[in-house]
Design a protein around this motif. Structure first.
Motif, PDB file in Angstrom:
ATOM      1  N   LEU A   1     -20.022  19.043   7.970  1.00 22.16           N
ATOM      2  CA  LEU A   1     -20.343  18.491   6.653  1.00 22.16           C
ATOM      3  C   LEU A   1     -21.183  17.222   6.768  1.00 22.16           C
ATOM      4  CD1 LEU A   1     -16.926  19.022   4.817  1.00 22.16           C
ATOM      5  CD2 LEU A   1     -19.088  20.200   4.344  1.00 22.16           C
ATOM      6  N   LEU A   2     -20.952  16.452   7.814  1.00 27.96           N
ATOM      7  CA  LEU A   2     -21.741  15.235   8.002  1.00 27.96           C
ATOM      8  C   LEU A   2     -23.222  15.548   8.233  1.00 27.96           C
ATOM      9  CD1 LEU A   2     -19.339  12.966  10.029  1.00 27.96           C
ATOM     10  CD2 LEU A   2     -20.707  12.208   8.092  1.00 27.96           C
ATOM     11  N   THR A   3     -23.519  16.747   8.721  1.00 30.60           N
ATOM     12  CA  THR A   3     -24.917  17.146   8.879  1.00 30.60           C
ATOM     13  C   THR A   3     -25.641  17.086   7.538  1.00 30.60           C
ATOM     14  OG1 THR A   3     -24.417  18.583  10.765  1.00 30.60           O
ATOM     15  CG2 THR A   3     -26.452  19.031   9.575  1.00 30.60           C
ATOM     16  N   LEU A   4     -24.971  17.491   6.465  1.00 29.30           N
ATOM     17  CA  LEU A   4     -25.574  17.434   5.135  1.00 29.30           C
ATOM     18  C   LEU A   4     -25.772  15.978   4.701  1.00 29.30           C
ATOM     19  CD1 LEU A   4     -23.503  20.223   3.328  1.00 29.30           C
ATOM     20  CD2 LEU A   4     -25.655  20.441   4.592  1.00 29.30           C
ATOM     21  N   HIS A   5     -24.803  15.150   5.020  1.00 28.77           N
ATOM     22  CA  HIS A   5     -24.913  13.725   4.692  1.00 28.77           C
ATOM     23  C   HIS A   5     -26.102  13.102   5.418  1.00 28.77           C
ATOM     24  CE1 HIS A   5     -23.701   9.653   3.713  1.00 28.77           C
ATOM     25  NE2 HIS A   5     -23.592   9.347   4.989  1.00 28.77           N
TER      26      HIS A   5
ATOM     27  N   ARG B   1     -14.188  10.132   3.718  1.00 24.60           N
ATOM     28  CA  ARG B   1     -13.625  11.467   3.522  1.00 24.60           C
ATOM     29  C   ARG B   1     -13.935  11.971   2.112  1.00 24.60           C
ATOM     30  NH1 ARG B   1     -10.128  14.524   0.076  1.00 24.60           N
ATOM     31  NH2 ARG B   1      -9.602  16.376   1.282  1.00 24.60           N
ATOM     32  N   GLU B   2     -13.959  11.072   1.133  1.00 23.29           N
ATOM     33  CA  GLU B   2     -14.228  11.452  -0.260  1.00 23.29           C
ATOM     34  C   GLU B   2     -15.626  12.036  -0.418  1.00 23.29           C
ATOM     35  OE1 GLU B   2     -10.800   9.046  -0.020  1.00 23.29           O
ATOM     36  OE2 GLU B   2     -12.841   8.555   0.660  1.00 23.29           O
ATOM     37  N   VAL B   3     -16.596  11.460   0.275  1.00 25.79           N
ATOM     38  CA  VAL B   3     -17.969  11.976   0.194  1.00 25.79           C
ATOM     39  C   VAL B   3     -18.045  13.364   0.828  1.00 25.79           C
ATOM     40  CG1 VAL B   3     -20.333  11.646   1.036  1.00 25.79           C
ATOM     41  CG2 VAL B   3     -19.077   9.727   0.049  1.00 25.79           C
ATOM     42  N   LEU B   4     -17.396  13.557   1.970  1.00 28.56           N
ATOM     43  CA  LEU B   4     -17.395  14.871   2.607  1.00 28.56           C
ATOM     44  C   LEU B   4     -16.733  15.908   1.705  1.00 28.56           C
ATOM     45  CD1 LEU B   4     -16.544  14.102   6.344  1.00 28.56           C
ATOM     46  CD2 LEU B   4     -18.776  14.365   5.244  1.00 28.56           C
TER      47      LEU B   4
ATOM     48  N   ALA C   1      -8.956  21.377  -0.089  1.00 32.51           N
ATOM     49  CA  ALA C   1      -9.378  20.360   0.880  1.00 32.51           C
ATOM     50  C   ALA C   1     -10.189  21.003   2.001  1.00 32.51           C
ATOM     51  CB  ALA C   1      -8.168  19.647   1.457  1.00 32.51           C
ATOM     52  N   PHE C   2     -11.304  20.404   2.366  1.00 29.35           N
ATOM     53  CA  PHE C   2     -12.167  21.010   3.386  1.00 29.35           C
ATOM     54  C   PHE C   2     -11.501  21.064   4.755  1.00 29.35           C
ATOM     55  CE2 PHE C   2     -13.251  16.514   4.101  1.00 29.35           C
ATOM     56  CZ  PHE C   2     -13.337  16.439   5.483  1.00 29.35           C
ATOM     57  N   GLU C   3     -10.542  20.146   5.021  1.00 32.49           N
ATOM     58  CA  GLU C   3      -9.912  20.097   6.338  1.00 32.49           C
ATOM     59  C   GLU C   3      -9.145  21.380   6.680  1.00 32.49           C
ATOM     60  OE1 GLU C   3      -9.807  15.754   4.837  1.00 32.49           O
ATOM     61  OE2 GLU C   3      -9.544  17.779   3.993  1.00 32.49           O
TER      62      GLU C   3
END
Length: 248
Positions: free
Chosen positions: A78-82, A156-159, A12-14
Motif C-alpha cells: 500500500l505504501l507504493t501507492l503513497h 496507518r490511517e492513510v494506508l 482492515a487491510f492488515e
C-alpha cells in the motif's frame, strides 16, 4: 488463482489476503498506466525509472512474483501507492506508465522494506526478483529516496484510506467491504463519502497535485497526502491538459 465470484474483504487491510491486495493494486495501477501511456513521452520527462522497452510481465504477475520471493509486507504494498502520490506531487513531469511502473514498484518495495520492516532481503535478491542488475537497483534506490525526499513514513490511517479507495474504485466490481451495507468504521465511511464529488469539477477549479487517494481535510502529519485528489482527478486533468494543447 481466485475465482471471479463476489468477494467480501475485511474492513482492515492488515487482515486481508495479500493476493487480493495485489489484485486491487494492480487494477488501480493498470488503469493509471492505460491512461498515461496515451500521453506523448517528452525528452524532459525521461527518468531513471524508464525502461527501454515495455517489460513482458503484467503488473499483477510482477507483484505476485515480488510477494512470493521477498515475503513483502502488506503495508509496503500500500505504501507504493503513497509513494506514487509523493513523487508525482514533487515531480509533476513524472508519470507512472508501462515503461516506469515495474522499476518504480521494485524500487519502492526495496526502499520501504529496508527502511520500515524488521525483516527484509538483500539488494541482490530484490534485483534478481525485479529482473534488473543489482547495480541498476542501487542507483534506482538512491534516485527513489531523493524523489520522495526521504519521507518513508506514513500513518496507518492513510494506508487504510488507500485500501478503502482501492475497493471503492476497483473496475472489476468483484470486491465489497465487510459491513459496508450496515455500519463500517465511521472514519472509513467518512473517507468514502468525502470523495464523492465529480473529479472534473475539482480539476476545473484547481490545478491538482497527483494522488491515488481522495481529497481530505488538511493534515499536520508529515508526509501525509491529505489534500491530494484522486486517480480519477489525475486522469481528468491530464486529459484536459492534452486537449488544450491541440491546435484549434
Amino acid at each position: 488463482m481466485h475465482s471471479s465470484t463476489r468477494v467480501t474483504l475485511p474492513a482492515a487491510f492488515e487482515v486481508a489476503e495479500i493476493d487480493y491486495l495485489a489484485l486491487l493494486i494492480a487494477n488501480m495501477l493498470e488503469r493509471l498506466i492505460a491512461h498515461n501511456d496515451k500521453i506523448p513521452l517528452l525528452p524532459e520527462s525521461l527518468t531513471r525509472f524508464h525502461s527501454r522497452t515495455v517489460p513482458n510481465i503484467s503488473v499483477l504477475d510482477y507483484l505476485r512474483r515480488i510477494i512470493k520471493w521477498t515475503k513483502v509486507e502488506k503495508s509496503c504494498l500500500l505504501l507504493t501507492l503513497h509513494y506514487v502520490d509523493q513523487i508525482c506531487a514533487r515531480i509533476p513531469l513524472f508519470t507512472l506508465s508501462s515503461l516506469t511502473c515495474h522499476r518504480f514498484i521494485i524500487s519502492s518495495i526495496t526502499v520501504c522494506s529496508k527502511g520500515l520492516c524488521d525483516s527484509f532481503c538483500t539488494n541482490a535478491l530484490y534485483a534478481r526478483v525485479g529482473g534488473i542488475p543489482v547495480t541498476e537497483l542501487n542507483v534506482l534506490e538512491r534516485e527513489f529516496l531523493r524523489a520522495i525526499d526521504w519521507r518513508l513514513m506514513c500513518t496507518r490511517e492513510v494506508l487504510q484510506e488507500y485500501y478503502i479507495n482501492l475497493i471503492r474504485t476497483d473496475s472489476s466490481g468483484r470486491f465489497g467491504l465487510e459491513g459496508a451495507e450496515s455500519e463500517v468504521e465511521d472514519s472509513d465511511m467518512e473517507s468514502v463519502s468525502s470523495r464523492s464529488a465529480s473529479p472534473m469539477d475539482v480539476q476545473v477549479r484547481h490545478r491538482p497535485s497527483f494522488s491515488l487517494l481522495g481529497t481530505r481535510e488538511p493534515s499536520s502529519v508529515p508526509g501525509d497526502t491529505a489534500t491530494l485528489p484522486t486517480i480519477e482527478q489525475n486522469m481528468a486533468f491530464a486529459a484536459l491538459q492534452h486537449s488544450l494543447k491541440k491546435p484549434p
